[in-house]
Design a protein around this motif. Structure first.
Motif, short mmCIF file in Angstrom:
data_model
loop_
_atom_site.label_atom_id
_atom_site.label_comp_id
_atom_site.label_asym_id
_atom_site.label_seq_id
_atom_site.Cartn_x
_atom_site.Cartn_y
_atom_site.Cartn_z
N PHE A 95 10.61 -7.58 44.24
CA PHE A 95 9.70 -7.17 43.16
C PHE A 95 9.32 -5.69 43.25
O PHE A 95 9.42 -4.96 42.26
N VAL A 118 9.27 -15.28 32.96
CA VAL A 118 9.34 -13.85 32.62
C VAL A 118 10.40 -13.63 31.54
O VAL A 118 10.21 -12.83 30.62
N TRP A 119 11.49 -14.38 31.64
CA TRP A 119 12.52 -14.32 30.59
C TRP A 119 11.92 -14.76 29.25
O TRP A 119 12.19 -14.16 28.21
N ILE A 140 4.78 -8.72 33.26
CA ILE A 140 5.86 -9.38 34.02
C ILE A 140 5.27 -10.26 35.11
O ILE A 140 5.60 -11.44 35.24
N LEU A 143 5.99 -13.68 44.83
CA LEU A 143 6.84 -12.71 44.13
C LEU A 143 8.11 -12.49 44.94
O LEU A 143 8.06 -12.47 46.18
N LEU A 189 10.83 -17.29 37.56
CA LEU A 189 11.38 -16.12 36.86
C LEU A 189 11.73 -16.45 35.41
O LEU A 189 11.75 -15.57 34.55
N PHE A 201 5.08 -14.43 35.54
CA PHE A 201 5.66 -15.03 36.74
C PHE A 201 4.63 -15.87 37.49
O PHE A 201 4.95 -16.96 37.99
N PHE A 230 10.01 1.11 16.78
CA PHE A 230 11.08 0.63 17.64
C PHE A 230 12.27 1.56 17.44
O PHE A 230 12.92 1.55 16.41
N VAL A 241 0.79 -15.59 45.06
CA VAL A 241 1.92 -15.71 44.13
C VAL A 241 3.17 -15.30 44.90
O VAL A 241 3.20 -14.22 45.52
N MET A 291 15.83 -8.40 39.88
CA MET A 291 14.60 -8.62 40.66
C MET A 291 14.80 -9.56 41.86
O MET A 291 14.35 -9.23 42.97
N TYR A 314 16.65 -5.57 34.74
CA TYR A 314 15.63 -5.71 35.79
C TYR A 314 15.41 -7.18 36.16
O TYR A 314 15.31 -7.53 37.34
N LEU A 315 15.39 -8.04 35.13
CA LEU A 315 15.15 -9.46 35.39
C LEU A 315 16.30 -10.09 36.18
O LEU A 315 16.09 -11.01 36.97
N ILE A 348 10.65 -9.53 22.25
CA ILE A 348 11.58 -9.06 21.21
C ILE A 348 11.26 -9.74 19.88
O ILE A 348 11.25 -9.10 18.83
N PHE A 357 9.90 -12.02 27.88
CA PHE A 357 10.77 -10.95 27.39
C PHE A 357 11.36 -11.32 26.02
O PHE A 357 11.32 -10.52 25.08
N VAL A 378 14.79 -3.81 30.85
CA VAL A 378 13.99 -4.98 31.26
C VAL A 378 14.92 -6.17 31.53
O VAL A 378 14.76 -6.90 32.51
#
Lengths: 145, 492
Positions: free
Chosen positions: A93, B411-412, B398, A139, B408, B402, A70, A137, A88, A84-85, B419, B415, A81
């Protein structure tokens, strides 16, 4: 030792919140767990302090053979990331994932932006087609669309 | 007797039967290999397509799909450290390490063979011992279920690679995280911070994807080579004689264990996989390197998983009680066709029961054949530049998180747990106890409370039920044995 401190803080927070649970049992189980974690984490800290010398010897013996690490790039990727979240739902997407995977590939060491972005956007579009088209789905398409 | 056999033969010799079975197995393998698609979700997705089919066709489609999904989850677990289903998470410990060593073909072929050995054991148990096991399974109440959940957690803690203390801490942290969501006895929402999506608790799939796949994608590679080491394999790869001989006893033991765990109502394949891995690791010989690419590690998980799928049908067919979420959907499919599973099923629909037994066997064999044929293609994927694979895994993680609930927030969750996975790996905190405690936490807590209420809030409930007492005693023995072993090793 850092994980022990994190666990102590989280457990203390969990216990503090559990005090306000109205039902007796709803709070009992998490409180018991929280105090057990705090106690054992403190014990682990002591164990680590006392065995620090042994650990050092062990590290010297084994060396750092771990091929994954890391580093700065990982931190940068984690931040990307996170951003991005947030983005989005706005960008959709395909677009946001294309950007994310291009950045990710560059951070992994792929040379050439064109190659990275071609893969990133192409793979995002493929995933979108499979998941949205075949598996229904929903998205995010983004407000830009 | 002739009419009986004739009916079974008529059921299993139709073209429609075989088409639905093959379609079920193949789509199961594909859906199971996609991160985020659990066996429950796959079966639930396909059920509407069975409305217009006959009972035999719909059962063959659903059983094929169920078995295919459970095995399919192991393929991405070995190739990309991304478990397709919760039960496949245990395959990562040795399967992914073997992949890193360039032994992907070996890992996949051991997985396929272990799967069929476990499946045959599970099917034999289902066919010959279902009525006897169902009598014991019927005695499974809250105390027994609590004991079983505790057994799983204690056993996995006692085989932690790092210190026992870190293993216990990891399990307790998993139990604390499992408190998120509505407390089932009082209905009070705990630690949800106003997020209604967390009322049902943390979804396991995003957590799994986060802990394994996202954490792996966040780590950078130190080595300069961008290609995975891959040993070329044949068109239909089988494990070597040495590997088979080495892993066969583990396959047998894990198969029996998996079938027994599967037959207990409420215990799913994820418990069977983890417990079996822990038990095999506990009984490992000096030369066995569990966690470092040990074939027995894969054998234990895969054998237990496939035996469990057959075992889960025991309470369903003989008692009418679904063992897990997938079999609950199967009950719905039965009822939809006017058939009530339970003790009368064996009397009123004997040819159908025999057809189901045959379907279970055929479905397992089909999964095995397809799995063996897919080994070469799976290893070909790894010949791609691993930086592109990593990028692809990140995106799939991701979308997989989802896809579970079109949310969403999941997805968090993936994430955040990504970590947490990085932190746990860096500071050598074992992931397995955390994960299993998270999966079993609610089951343990709710059944502990129920068992206590049945004994007027007394902790003595354990001593009133011999099955629970035996299970817990074995778990404590496991733990003590592990403690003594570690202390002896330290003294040396």
């Amino acid at each position: 030792m850092i994980v022990d401190f994190i666990l102590i803080v989280i457990s203390f927070f969990a216990w503090w919140l559990a005090r306000y649970f109205p039902n007796d049992w709803a709070g009992v189980f998490p409180s018991c767990l929280a105090w057990s974690i705090i106690g054992l984490a403190i014990l682990d800290i002591f164990c680590e302090i006392f065995s620090k010398k042994n650990n050092r010897d062990e590290i010297v013996e084994t060396g750092d053979s771990n091929e994954e690490y890391f580093g700065k790039n990982s931190l940068l990727l984690a931040i990307c990331v996170g951003v991005y979240l947030f983005m989005m739902p706005i960008l959709g997407f395909v677009f946001s994932s294309g950007i994310l995977s291009t950045i990710a590939l560059k951070l992994y060491g792929v040379s050439g932006y064109l190659r990275a972005s071609a893969f990133g956007f192409g793979f995002s579009a493929l995933i979108y087609a499979v998941f949205s088209g075949i598996m229904n789905v929903a998205l995010p398409v983004g407000i830009l669309n | 007797m002739e009419a009986f056999l004739g009916e079974i033969l008529a059921n299993i010799t139709t073209v429609q039967y075989w088409i639905t079975l093959v379609v079920g197995v193949c789509s199961g393998l594909i859906l199971g290999a996609i991160p985020g698609v659990s066996a429950t979700m796959a079966v639930a997705l396909i059920v509407p397509f069975t409305f217009g089919m006959g009972i035999v066709q719909s059962i063959s489609l659903l059983i094929g799909l169920f078995f295919g999904t459970i095995y399919g989850g192991s393929i991405p677990a070995i190739l990309f450290k991304t478990p397709g289903t919760p039960a496949s998470a245990a395959t990562i410990f040795d399967g992914y390490t073997m992949m890193k060593k360039g032994e992907t073909g070996r890992a996949l072929s051991i997985a396929a063979v272990s799967m069929i050995v476990g499946a045959l054991i599970g099917t034999a148990v289902l066919v010959f011992f279902a009525p006897y096991i169902s009598v014991v399974a019927l005695k499974f109440g809250p105390a027994e279920l609590f004991a079983m959940a505790s057994f799983g957690i204690i056993v996995i803690v006692s085989v932690s690679d790092t210190s026992l203390l870190k293993g216990i801490l990891s399990a307790l942290a998993g139990l604390l995280v499992s408190c998120i969501g509505m407390e089932q006895m009082s209905g009070y929402p705990r630690y949800i911070f106003g997020m209604t999506g967390l009322m049902e608790g943390l979804p396991f799939i995003p957590v799994l994807i986060g802990l394994f796949a996202v954490s792996g994608a966040l780590l950078m590679n130190r080595e300069t080579s961008t290609k995975n080491e891959v040993v070329d394999v044949g068109f239909c790869e089988l494990p070597s004689k040495k590997d088979f001989k080495h892993s066969f006893p583990t396959m047998l033991k894990s198969g029996i264990l998996g079938a027994l765990i599967g037959s207990a109502p409420g215990a799913g394949c994820d418990i069977a996989a983890f417990v079996s891995y822990a038990v095999s690791k506990h009984g490992a010989k000096k030369d066995d390197k569990f966690g470092d690419g040990e074939p027995k590690g894969i054998a234990a998980v895969e054998s237990a998983k496939s035996a469990c799928t057959s075992g889960a049908l025991i309470p369903l067919l003989s008692l009418g009680i679904p063992g897990d979420a997938v079999t609950a959907i199967l009950v719905g499919a039965f009822i939809l066709h006017g058939i009530q599973p339970g003790p009368l099923l064996f009397e009123n629909h004997a040819p159908l029961v025999s057809t189901i037994f045959a379907t279970v066997l055929f479905a397992h064999i089909l999964v095995f054949v397809t799995a063996l044929l897919s080994v070469k293609w799976s290893t070909l994927i790894l010949k791609l530049d691993q930086r592109y694979i990593k990028g692809g895994v990140l995106l799939l993680s991701i979308v997989g998180s989802f896809a579970l609930r079109n949310n969403l927030a999941d997805v968090w969750i993936a994430f955040i747990f990504g970590i947490i996975g990085v932190v746990m790996e860096k500071w050598k905190f074992p992931v397995a106890p955390f994960l299993l405690a998270l999966i079993l936490g609610q089951m343990a807590e709710v059944n502990f409370r129920r068992a206590m209420m049945l004994q007027e809030d007394s902790l003595t409930f354990i001593f009133h039920t011999p099955i629970a007492l035996s299970i817990l005693s074995v778990a404590v023995l496991f733990f003590m044995f592990s403690l003594v072993k570690r202390l002896r090793r330290r003294q040396k």
